[in-house]
Design a protein around this motif. Sequence first.
Motif, PDB file in Angstrom:
ATOM      1  N   VAL A 212       0.840  -1.197   0.000  1.00 37.72           N
ATOM      2  CA  VAL A 212       0.000   0.000   0.000  1.00 37.72           C
ATOM      3  C   VAL A 212       0.879   1.253   0.000  1.00 37.72           C
ATOM      4  O   VAL A 212       0.615   2.210  -0.748  1.00 37.72           O
ATOM      5  N   SER A 213       1.949   1.268   0.799  1.00 36.63           N
ATOM      6  CA  SER A 213       2.860   2.419   0.811  1.00 36.63           C
ATOM      7  C   SER A 213       3.447   2.661  -0.568  1.00 36.63           C
ATOM      8  O   SER A 213       3.506   3.801  -1.052  1.00 36.63           O
ATOM      9  N   GLY A 214       3.911   1.571  -1.200  1.00 36.13           N
ATOM     10  CA  GLY A 214       4.484   1.697  -2.533  1.00 36.13           C
ATOM     11  C   GLY A 214       3.468   2.205  -3.543  1.00 36.13           C
ATOM     12  O   GLY A 214       3.768   3.071  -4.381  1.00 36.13           O
ATOM     13  N   MET A 215       2.250   1.682  -3.480  1.00 41.76           N
ATOM     14  CA  MET A 215       1.201   2.115  -4.407  1.00 41.76           C
ATOM     15  C   MET A 215       0.845   3.586  -4.190  1.00 41.76           C
ATOM     16  O   MET A 215       0.579   4.317  -5.155  1.00 41.76           O
ATOM     17  N   LEU A 216       0.830   4.023  -2.931  1.00 32.69           N
ATOM     18  CA  LEU A 216       0.583   5.435  -2.662  1.00 32.69           C
ATOM     19  C   LEU A 216       1.680   6.294  -3.285  1.00 32.69           C
ATOM     20  O   LEU A 216       1.408   7.363  -3.855  1.00 32.69           O
ATOM     21  N   GLY A 217       2.933   5.824  -3.180  1.00 27.92           N
ATOM     22  CA  GLY A 217       4.036   6.557  -3.799  1.00 27.92           C
ATOM     23  C   GLY A 217       3.885   6.647  -5.306  1.00 27.92           C
ATOM     24  O   GLY A 217       4.030   7.725  -5.911  1.00 27.92           O
ATOM     25  N   TRP A 218       3.576   5.492  -5.943  1.00 28.96           N
ATOM     26  CA  TRP A 218       3.373   5.485  -7.395  1.00 28.96           C
ATOM     27  C   TRP A 218       2.217   6.412  -7.775  1.00 28.96           C
ATOM     28  O   TRP A 218       2.308   7.186  -8.741  1.00 28.96           O
ATOM     29  N   ALA A 219       1.109   6.311  -7.035  1.00 30.32           N
ATOM     30  CA  ALA A 219      -0.095   7.066  -7.392  1.00 30.32           C
ATOM     31  C   ALA A 219       0.104   8.572  -7.199  1.00 30.32           C
ATOM     32  O   ALA A 219      -0.309   9.378  -8.044  1.00 30.32           O
ATOM     33  N   LEU A 220       0.727   8.969  -6.095  1.00 33.41           N
ATOM     34  CA  LEU A 220       0.946  10.390  -5.853  1.00 33.41           C
ATOM     35  C   LEU A 220       1.876  10.995  -6.896  1.00 33.41           C
ATOM     36  O   LEU A 220       1.711  12.149  -7.290  1.00 33.41           O
ATOM     37  N   SER A 221       2.857  10.212  -7.348  1.00 36.71           N
ATOM     38  CA  SER A 221       3.859  10.738  -8.281  1.00 36.71           C
ATOM     39  C   SER A 221       3.397  10.707  -9.729  1.00 36.71           C
ATOM     40  O   SER A 221       4.146  11.115 -10.624  1.00 36.71           O
TER      41      SER A 221
ATOM     42  N   ASP B  64       1.260  12.582 -10.945  1.00 37.19           N
ATOM     43  CA  ASP B  64       1.254  14.005 -11.283  1.00 37.19           C
ATOM     44  C   ASP B  64       2.705  14.491 -11.250  1.00 37.19           C
ATOM     45  O   ASP B  64       3.335  14.524 -10.191  1.00 37.19           O
ATOM     46  N   GLU B  65       3.238  14.848 -12.399  1.00 36.00           N
ATOM     47  CA  GLU B  65       4.657  15.204 -12.492  1.00 36.00           C
ATOM     48  C   GLU B  65       5.007  16.455 -11.708  1.00 36.00           C
ATOM     49  O   GLU B  65       6.186  16.721 -11.450  1.00 36.00           O
ATOM     50  N   GLU B  66       4.000  17.226 -11.322  1.00 36.13           N
ATOM     51  CA  GLU B  66       4.258  18.436 -10.538  1.00 36.13           C
ATOM     52  C   GLU B  66       4.353  18.143  -9.046  1.00 36.13           C
ATOM     53  O   GLU B  66       4.721  19.021  -8.266  1.00 36.13           O
ATOM     54  N   VAL B  67       4.013  16.919  -8.659  1.00 34.49           N
ATOM     55  CA  VAL B  67       3.992  16.548  -7.242  1.00 34.49           C
ATOM     56  C   VAL B  67       5.280  15.807  -6.876  1.00 34.49           C
ATOM     57  O   VAL B  67       5.602  14.771  -7.473  1.00 34.49           O
ATOM     58  N   GLN B  68       6.016  16.321  -5.915  1.00 34.94           N
ATOM     59  CA  GLN B  68       7.241  15.691  -5.440  1.00 34.94           C
ATOM     60  C   GLN B  68       6.911  14.804  -4.232  1.00 34.94           C
ATOM     61  O   GLN B  68       6.355  15.288  -3.250  1.00 34.94           O
ATOM     62  N   THR B  69       7.267  13.527  -4.331  1.00 35.92           N
ATOM     63  CA  THR B  69       6.900  12.559  -3.295  1.00 35.92           C
ATOM     64  C   THR B  69       8.136  11.819  -2.798  1.00 35.92           C
ATOM     65  O   THR B  69       8.999  11.427  -3.595  1.00 35.92           O
ATOM     66  N   GLY B  70       8.218  11.617  -1.488  1.00 34.48           N
ATOM     67  CA  GLY B  70       9.294  10.825  -0.892  1.00 34.48           C
ATOM     68  C   GLY B  70       8.712   9.654  -0.116  1.00 34.48           C
ATOM     69  O   GLY B  70       7.635   9.760   0.469  1.00 34.48           O
ATOM     70  N   LEU B  71       9.424   8.544  -0.121  1.00 34.56           N
ATOM     71  CA  LEU B  71       9.034   7.357   0.638  1.00 34.56           C
ATOM     72  C   LEU B  71      10.148   7.026   1.615  1.00 34.56           C
ATOM     73  O   LEU B  71      11.320   6.946   1.245  1.00 34.56           O
ATOM     74  N   MET B  72       9.779   6.833   2.889  1.00 33.98           N
ATOM     75  CA  MET B  72      10.740   6.445   3.911  1.00 33.98           C
ATOM     76  C   MET B  72      10.333   5.097   4.479  1.00 33.98           C
ATOM     77  O   MET B  72       9.233   4.941   4.998  1.00 33.98           O
ATOM     78  N   ASP B  73      11.224   4.124   4.358  1.00 31.07           N
ATOM     79  CA  ASP B  73      10.971   2.763   4.824  1.00 31.07           C
ATOM     80  C   ASP B  73      11.648   2.586   6.178  1.00 31.07           C
ATOM     81  O   ASP B  73      12.875   2.460   6.248  1.00 31.07           O
ATOM     82  N   ILE B  74      10.849   2.572   7.268  1.00 28.88           N
ATOM     83  CA  ILE B  74      11.437   2.375   8.593  1.00 28.88           C
ATOM     84  C   ILE B  74      11.114   0.982   9.143  1.00 28.88           C
ATOM     85  O   ILE B  74      11.179   0.763  10.345  1.00 28.88           O
ATOM     86  N   ASP B  75      10.755   0.057   8.256  1.00 22.62           N
ATOM     87  CA  ASP B  75      10.620  -1.343   8.661  1.00 22.62           C
ATOM     88  C   ASP B  75      12.034  -1.911   8.704  1.00 22.62           C
ATOM     89  O   ASP B  75      12.539  -2.459   7.727  1.00 22.62           O
TER      90      ASP B  75
END
Length: 338
Positions: A93-102, A104-115
């Motif tokens: 789900v985290s990965g899909m949220l990252g893909w989906a948010l990004s 839009d090329e104007e939206v800058q998204t970061g993913l932090m994996d703390i597992d």
Amino acid sequence: MVQLETMAVPLPLPTATLLPSNIPEDAPEHCPGTDSDLAGQAAGCAGCPNQEACSTAPKGPDPDIAAVRERLKDVKRKVLVLSGKGGVGKSTVSGMLGWALSRDEEVQTGLMDIDICGPSLPLLFGLQSQRLHSTSSGILPLPVSSNLSLISIGFLLPSPSSAVIWRGPKKNGIIKQFLKDVDWGELDYLVVDTPPGTSDEHLSVVSYLKESGIDGAVIVTTPQEVALQDVRKELDFCRKVGVPILGIVENMAGFVCPSCGGESDIFIPSTGGADELAREWGTEVLGKVPLDPRIGKSCDFGVSFLEEYPESPASVAYGEIVDRIKEKLDALPPSSSA
């Protein structure tokens, strides 16, 4: 490249601490609190299981919280992805949220994996062989695309099969370093993928982000009661530490046949599933994602399922979930760091 052995490791927080009261659940009646100068030394501390940790821990606010706030001042929204239950697809789900948010090329998204013990995002994005590098401005997250980047302890391990055998203090140290030293630049969204449970990693990320602001948590579950009973603990955790709940994602809500497109239930919602859970806790169901076997295939090969199979009911569900999350976040005031 960042070396594990050079990471600054803070002293441990008592693992039972409930923020912001700083009084452990199992504390004696006259506990002075973990931030008190008398912590671990007062008469009421005798026999407490947290006595040694309290007496040796630094008192007062962590000075690195200000450094975290400064580092994340250009991050507009910070979202935690949580679940008390393992195996419900939280990292997916985290990965899909990252893909989906990004998308839009104007939206800058970061993913932090703390597992820390089970980092999955490097595999999900096809970056397992990559390693982190640092510059004078900090550690550089690895780019997935022009507007999506990722940080994970998986990039620091000798191999994907290397076990991370760490106690709480060292876990806290790497989480603090990711928050304090990673040069994210300007981000519209920072999505934090967490391990299952309500312990060290969760307390650390909440305490380090308390001044920067956590905009909300997305809670992931599957329909059956064996998952829901642990997810209730995560909802209780959010309420006790003051993390706003954006809503619940019901993952694996049925099965989609990739050949005929038919759907069927695999995990039966015997107690009402996410709908009843949301009613019970006064929140909402952000969406229900059916199980599509092509999701696993896409994750194994590090490609975007949403781009490969946009017609899948699962892709449609993720699009609706992200739209609802963005709608809820847009209605919030700016977080304290932005």
